[in-house]
Scaffold this motif. Sequence first.
Motif, PDB file in Angstrom:
ATOM      1  N   LEU A 246       0.822  -1.206   0.000  1.00  0.00           N
ATOM      2  CA  LEU A 246       0.000   0.000   0.000  1.00  0.00           C
ATOM      3  C   LEU A 246       0.863   1.266   0.000  1.00  0.00           C
ATOM      4  CD1 LEU A 246      -2.923  -1.004   2.385  1.00  0.00           C
ATOM      5  CD2 LEU A 246      -2.825  -1.049  -0.116  1.00  0.00           C
ATOM      6  N   SER A 247       2.062   1.185   0.573  1.00  0.00           N
ATOM      7  CA  SER A 247       2.983   2.309   0.508  1.00  0.00           C
ATOM      8  C   SER A 247       3.377   2.583  -0.946  1.00  0.00           C
ATOM      9  CB  SER A 247       4.231   2.016   1.346  1.00  0.00           C
ATOM     10  OG  SER A 247       5.193   3.049   1.226  1.00  0.00           O
ATOM     11  N   ALA A 248       3.655   1.497  -1.688  1.00  0.00           N
ATOM     12  CA  ALA A 248       3.967   1.656  -3.114  1.00  0.00           C
ATOM     13  C   ALA A 248       2.753   2.198  -3.871  1.00  0.00           C
ATOM     14  CB  ALA A 248       4.411   0.317  -3.700  1.00  0.00           C
ATOM     15  N   LEU A 249       1.560   1.730  -3.478  1.00  0.00           N
ATOM     16  CA  LEU A 249       0.340   2.214  -4.125  1.00  0.00           C
ATOM     17  C   LEU A 249       0.162   3.715  -3.889  1.00  0.00           C
ATOM     18  CD1 LEU A 249      -2.363   1.731  -5.588  1.00  0.00           C
ATOM     19  CD2 LEU A 249      -3.364   1.160  -3.354  1.00  0.00           C
ATOM     20  N   CYS A 250       0.509   4.182  -2.682  1.00  0.00           N
ATOM     21  CA  CYS A 250       0.414   5.615  -2.386  1.00  0.00           C
ATOM     22  C   CYS A 250       1.297   6.422  -3.336  1.00  0.00           C
ATOM     23  CB  CYS A 250       0.823   5.881  -0.937  1.00  0.00           C
ATOM     24  SG  CYS A 250      -0.404   5.403   0.284  1.00  0.00           S
ATOM     25  N   VAL A 251       2.514   5.909  -3.587  1.00  0.00           N
ATOM     26  CA  VAL A 251       3.422   6.602  -4.499  1.00  0.00           C
ATOM     27  C   VAL A 251       2.816   6.667  -5.903  1.00  0.00           C
ATOM     28  CG1 VAL A 251       5.696   6.562  -5.598  1.00  0.00           C
ATOM     29  CG2 VAL A 251       5.468   5.953  -3.176  1.00  0.00           C
ATOM     30  N   ASP A 256       1.895   9.145 -10.355  1.00  0.00           N
ATOM     31  CA  ASP A 256       1.705   8.687 -11.734  1.00  0.00           C
ATOM     32  C   ASP A 256       0.852   9.682 -12.519  1.00  0.00           C
ATOM     33  OD1 ASP A 256       3.145   6.514 -10.976  1.00  0.00           O
ATOM     34  OD2 ASP A 256       1.569   5.024 -11.334  1.00  0.00           O
ATOM     35  N   GLY A 257       1.354  10.106 -13.664  1.00  0.00           N
ATOM     36  CA  GLY A 257       0.606  11.022 -14.518  1.00  0.00           C
ATOM     37  C   GLY A 257       0.683  12.468 -14.089  1.00  0.00           C
ATOM     38  N   GLY A 258       1.401  12.774 -13.002  1.00  0.00           N
ATOM     39  CA  GLY A 258       1.523  14.146 -12.517  1.00  0.00           C
ATOM     40  C   GLY A 258       2.911  14.710 -12.754  1.00  0.00           C
ATOM     41  N   ASP A 259       3.085  15.965 -12.399  1.00  0.00           N
ATOM     42  CA  ASP A 259       4.388  16.625 -12.480  1.00  0.00           C
ATOM     43  C   ASP A 259       5.161  16.249 -11.222  1.00  0.00           C
ATOM     44  OD1 ASP A 259       6.559  18.385 -12.352  1.00  0.00           O
ATOM     45  OD2 ASP A 259       5.478  19.970 -13.389  1.00  0.00           O
ATOM     46  N   VAL A 260       6.030  15.267 -11.339  1.00  0.00           N
ATOM     47  CA  VAL A 260       6.695  14.701 -10.163  1.00  0.00           C
ATOM     48  C   VAL A 260       7.497  15.747  -9.410  1.00  0.00           C
ATOM     49  CG1 VAL A 260       8.407  13.012  -9.399  1.00  0.00           C
ATOM     50  CG2 VAL A 260       6.738  12.384 -11.142  1.00  0.00           C
ATOM     51  N   LYS A 261       8.209  16.619 -10.128  1.00  0.00           N
ATOM     52  CA  LYS A 261       9.027  17.637  -9.458  1.00  0.00           C
ATOM     53  C   LYS A 261       8.158  18.629  -8.697  1.00  0.00           C
ATOM     54  CE  LYS A 261      13.100  17.421 -12.442  1.00  0.00           C
ATOM     55  NZ  LYS A 261      14.010  18.184 -13.327  1.00  0.00           N
ATOM     56  N   LEU A 262       7.066  19.061  -9.325  1.00  0.00           N
ATOM     57  CA  LEU A 262       6.164  19.988  -8.645  1.00  0.00           C
ATOM     58  C   LEU A 262       5.522  19.352  -7.428  1.00  0.00           C
ATOM     59  CD1 LEU A 262       4.575  22.630  -8.467  1.00  0.00           C
ATOM     60  CD2 LEU A 262       2.894  21.636 -10.047  1.00  0.00           C
ATOM     61  N   LEU A 263       5.059  18.100  -7.578  1.00  0.00           N
ATOM     62  CA  LEU A 263       4.433  17.399  -6.456  1.00  0.00           C
ATOM     63  C   LEU A 263       5.429  17.186  -5.324  1.00  0.00           C
ATOM     64  CD1 LEU A 263       2.322  14.851  -8.529  1.00  0.00           C
ATOM     65  CD2 LEU A 263       1.424  16.716  -7.112  1.00  0.00           C
ATOM     66  N   ALA A 268       4.881  17.038   1.962  1.00  0.00           N
ATOM     67  CA  ALA A 268       5.297  17.319   3.338  1.00  0.00           C
ATOM     68  C   ALA A 268       5.560  16.000   4.066  1.00  0.00           C
ATOM     69  CB  ALA A 268       4.219  18.143   4.042  1.00  0.00           C
ATOM     70  N   GLY A 269       5.584  16.066   5.387  1.00  0.00           N
ATOM     71  CA  GLY A 269       5.943  14.897   6.190  1.00  0.00           C
ATOM     72  C   GLY A 269       5.027  13.718   5.995  1.00  0.00           C
ATOM     73  N   GLY A 270       3.741  13.966   5.751  1.00  0.00           N
ATOM     74  CA  GLY A 270       2.796  12.866   5.594  1.00  0.00           C
ATOM     75  C   GLY A 270       3.150  11.970   4.416  1.00  0.00           C
ATOM     76  N   PHE A 271       3.487  12.570   3.292  1.00  0.00           N
ATOM     77  CA  PHE A 271       3.859  11.782   2.114  1.00  0.00           C
ATOM     78  C   PHE A 271       5.153  11.009   2.370  1.00  0.00           C
ATOM     79  CE2 PHE A 271       6.102  11.356  -1.959  1.00  0.00           C
ATOM     80  CZ  PHE A 271       5.152  10.633  -2.674  1.00  0.00           C
ATOM     81  N   ARG A 272       6.143  11.676   2.974  1.00  0.00           N
ATOM     82  CA  ARG A 272       7.414  10.992   3.254  1.00  0.00           C
ATOM     83  C   ARG A 272       7.227   9.830   4.207  1.00  0.00           C
ATOM     84  NH1 ARG A 272       9.317  16.352   2.934  1.00  0.00           N
ATOM     85  NH2 ARG A 272       9.084  16.650   5.188  1.00  0.00           N
ATOM     86  N   ASP A 273       6.454  10.024   5.278  1.00  0.00           N
ATOM     87  CA  ASP A 273       6.259   8.965   6.277  1.00  0.00           C
ATOM     88  C   ASP A 273       5.485   7.792   5.685  1.00  0.00           C
ATOM     89  OD1 ASP A 273       7.593  10.547   8.075  1.00  0.00           O
ATOM     90  OD2 ASP A 273       5.786  11.233   9.123  1.00  0.00           O
ATOM     91  N   VAL A 277       8.674   3.169   3.273  1.00  0.00           N
ATOM     92  CA  VAL A 277       9.021   1.760   3.091  1.00  0.00           C
ATOM     93  C   VAL A 277       8.962   1.328   1.630  1.00  0.00           C
ATOM     94  CG1 VAL A 277       8.337   1.107   5.426  1.00  0.00           C
ATOM     95  CG2 VAL A 277       6.654   0.986   3.574  1.00  0.00           C
ATOM     96  N   SER A 278       8.334   2.131   0.776  1.00  0.00           N
ATOM     97  CA  SER A 278       8.311   1.781  -0.647  1.00  0.00           C
ATOM     98  C   SER A 278       9.699   1.853  -1.270  1.00  0.00           C
ATOM     99  CB  SER A 278       7.353   2.696  -1.417  1.00  0.00           C
ATOM    100  OG  SER A 278       7.862   4.022  -1.478  1.00  0.00           O
ATOM    101  N   MET A 279      10.660   2.410  -0.548  1.00  0.00           N
ATOM    102  CA  MET A 279      12.039   2.492  -1.032  1.00  0.00           C
ATOM    103  C   MET A 279      12.792   1.183  -0.830  1.00  0.00           C
ATOM    104  SD  MET A 279      12.447   5.489  -2.307  1.00  0.00           S
ATOM    105  CE  MET A 279      14.232   5.666  -2.366  1.00  0.00           C
ATOM    106  N   GLY A 280      12.148   0.178  -0.241  1.00  0.00           N
ATOM    107  CA  GLY A 280      12.787  -1.124  -0.068  1.00  0.00           C
ATOM    108  C   GLY A 280      13.199  -1.733  -1.396  1.00  0.00           C
ATOM    109  N   GLU A 281      14.191  -2.604  -1.359  1.00  0.00           N
ATOM    110  CA  GLU A 281      14.752  -3.188  -2.578  1.00  0.00           C
ATOM    111  C   GLU A 281      13.656  -3.937  -3.357  1.00  0.00           C
ATOM    112  OE1 GLU A 281      16.605  -4.843  -5.606  1.00  0.00           O
ATOM    113  OE2 GLU A 281      15.821  -6.260  -4.124  1.00  0.00           O
TER     114      GLU A 281
END
Length: 339
Positions: A246-251, A256-263, A268-273, A277-281
């Motif tokens: 679900l963490s990967a799904l949140c990403v 997806d389909g948006g301006d990644v740099k702008l987003l 903020a902290g909510g998105f990072r937190d 874990v989606s950064m796992g190998e």
Amino acid sequence: DLRMSRGLGDVYKRQALMRPPQRDHAAPLDMPMFRGADVFPCKSMREYSRKQLFFSSVAILGPGLLGGSLALAVRKQLPHVHVRLWGRREEPLEYARSSGAAHAASTRMEEVVEGADLVVLATPVGVMPRLVSDMLPLLKSGVLVTDVGSVKGCVHQAVGSVLKKAGVAFIGSHPMAGSEKQGMEHASWDLFRDATCILTNDEHVHEDVLLLLQRFWERVGCHCIRMKAADHDSSVARISHIPHALSALCVHSALDGGDVKLLGLVSAGGFRDTTRVSMGEPSMWAEILAENAPAVLERLDEALSQLGQVRNWLAAGDKEALREWLKAAAESRAQALGL
């Protein structure tokens, strides 16, 4: 020599340790750390010395984050234990040598496994059956084998049953510790501090051996609970595997389909937190999810059902239903984490 000649009770007394009281092995273990978890009978294995009180040598197969961290933890917390590391590639082994993670590190299986009292499989689960086949002729009598895999049912089927037929004791271990970073270079001696380690004893190894392994994990910082492999896989699907998916799904849903740099600028902290874990190998996590597919699919169906409900409430403008759903989530999290 681990095979002490004096009686087990005398040795416990000499080391100022107390032997656990005798109990009916068919009954649950009445210890606070095990309450709420299923505990099952542990039968005797003739090959194992019940007089053994500690491991004098540990072989760790796999110098990644978990294997490397375990080696460092044993070196720091159990300085009397001789630690050896095996790996396929020389690079992480050289790093292990330079960091003092092991007394010996080699790509040659026999140099690491022969004579070890405890062998820890710290490789991906899919690699374990081949490793067991390679190391079986090298194992000494009385050795205990464990693993650190995130899934247990397939490990007991592919590894535990083979070892049991060969007369070798196997108990599954799953220290609930890790990081989105991987590799020996990110290993840390305190990775297991205050972590829960789940022990799965589906082969019914004797209670004394189980306690020996439990003490080992406790000495490197864990507190232990015991479960059947099937219960373990169901529980970690809920608390680890589905949250990762679900963490990967949140990403994907957010970017997806948006301006990644702008987003990224407005995040903020909510998105990072939520997405850390989606950064796992990816290869490792794809394997974990696939190996625990039945339990993960069950929880995924439940997640899809709840998302459908949320969509219906939003479409109907039912703020009260949304409030109750969010409130229940907050209360359940607080209860689970003791907040």
